[in-house]
Design an enzyme around this catalytic site. Sequence first.
Site, PDB file in Angstrom:
ATOM      1  CE  LYS A  95       7.708   2.185   5.584  1.00  0.00           C
ATOM      2  NZ  LYS A  95       7.376   3.063   4.463  1.00  0.00           N
ATOM      3  CB  ALA A 182       9.572   2.843  -1.531  1.00  0.00           C
ATOM      4  N   GLY A 183       8.342   3.653  -4.425  1.00  0.00           N
ATOM      5  CA  GLY A 183       8.643   3.715  -5.850  1.00  0.00           C
ATOM      6  C   GLY A 183       7.530   3.218  -6.752  1.00  0.00           C
ATOM      7  CG  ASN A 204       2.738   8.927   0.646  1.00  0.00           C
ATOM      8  OD1 ASN A 204       3.233   9.197   1.719  1.00  0.00           O
ATOM      9  ND2 ASN A 204       1.925   9.796   0.074  1.00  0.00           N
TER      10      ASN A 204
HETATM   11  C1  LIG Z   1       4.969   7.099   3.285  1.00  0.00           C
HETATM   12  C2  LIG Z   1       6.036   6.141   3.416  1.00  0.00           C
HETATM   13  O1  LIG Z   1       6.072   5.349   4.316  1.00  0.00           O
HETATM   14  C3  LIG Z   1       7.100   6.192   2.403  1.00  0.00           C
HETATM   15  O2  LIG Z   1       8.313   6.160   3.063  1.00  0.00           O
HETATM   16  C4  LIG Z   1       6.876   5.024   1.521  1.00  0.00           C
HETATM   17  O3  LIG Z   1       7.987   4.275   1.374  1.00  0.00           O
HETATM   18  C5  LIG Z   1       6.136   5.333   0.279  1.00  0.00           C
HETATM   19  O4  LIG Z   1       6.903   5.484  -0.860  1.00  0.00           O
HETATM   20  P1  LIG Z   1       6.275   6.197  -2.150  1.00  0.00           P
HETATM   21  O5  LIG Z   1       6.024   7.617  -1.748  1.00  0.00           O
HETATM   22  O6  LIG Z   1       7.329   6.065  -3.214  1.00  0.00           O
HETATM   23  O7  LIG Z   1       5.003   5.501  -2.500  1.00  0.00           O
END
Ligand SMILES: CC(=O)[C@@H](O)[C@H](O)COP(=O)(O)O
Length: 257
Positions: A95, A182-183, A204
Amino acid sequence: MLKIADKTFHSRLFSGTGKFANPSLMTDAILASGTELVTMAMKRVDLNRADDDILRPLIDAGVNLLPNTSGAGTAEEAVFAAKLAREALGTHWIKLEIHPDPKYLLPDPIETLKAAEELVKDGFVVLPYIHADPVLCKRLEQVGCQAVMPLGAPIGSNKGLKTRDFLEIIIEQANVPVIVDAGIGAPSHAAEAMELGADAVLVNTAIAVSPNPVAMAEAFKQAVRAGRMAYEAGLGGVSHAAVASSPLTAFLDEPVC
Ligand SMILES: CC(=O)[C@@H](O)[C@H](O)COP(=O)(O)O
């Protein structure tokens, strides 16, 4: 089933490994989520220790690892982290995360494209984390990325799909899987992304910081399934004016949208 490069996935929920209170809670939540791909920051693991408390439980749980280059601020640093990951973990999946700005952690599009091109040429399966930019997604696809990971909102913000309109364009145009990353702060946000036609989501923070990460992981699992099922079933059209739910005919050959 979702296919990315040489792997197929039953689950369309990918998860992260940061911010959990302890390793066993992390493992329990990951197992409850049903995820088959978890990302972990290369900067957080001690590759010299076989019993590293993030790495060991993940290997034991049998999930696929997706090392990420988070912490890299340039293409050069990201390429270095990717090669380290391949060497240490024996995976050519990466990633690609390059964010020079520590406040908003927004990805650098120029460095990301540069690193993606180099890593693809070197045989990596590259999943780049990027802003929800349809033009950049196309460019990344053209250089050989096997999926794209546009953001919904800044990492850890839990704000949901602030980029929704652009995600729709990306999904419409993509020839590789689109993983909204993300988000995503609530199961309803994940369901929304899946209803739009995203191929998967990565979550996450929302799971890890919940007072009950295991229950939250299960909630996300169900939301992702429901969202995908709704997308496959086909959503009704949206109308400004009311459309009577009980028209004056018996059954309609063609449903009214
Ligand atoms: C764990 C990871 O790869 C983070 O960079 C991802 O973008 C998750 O984002 P959140 O924590 O907002 O779910």
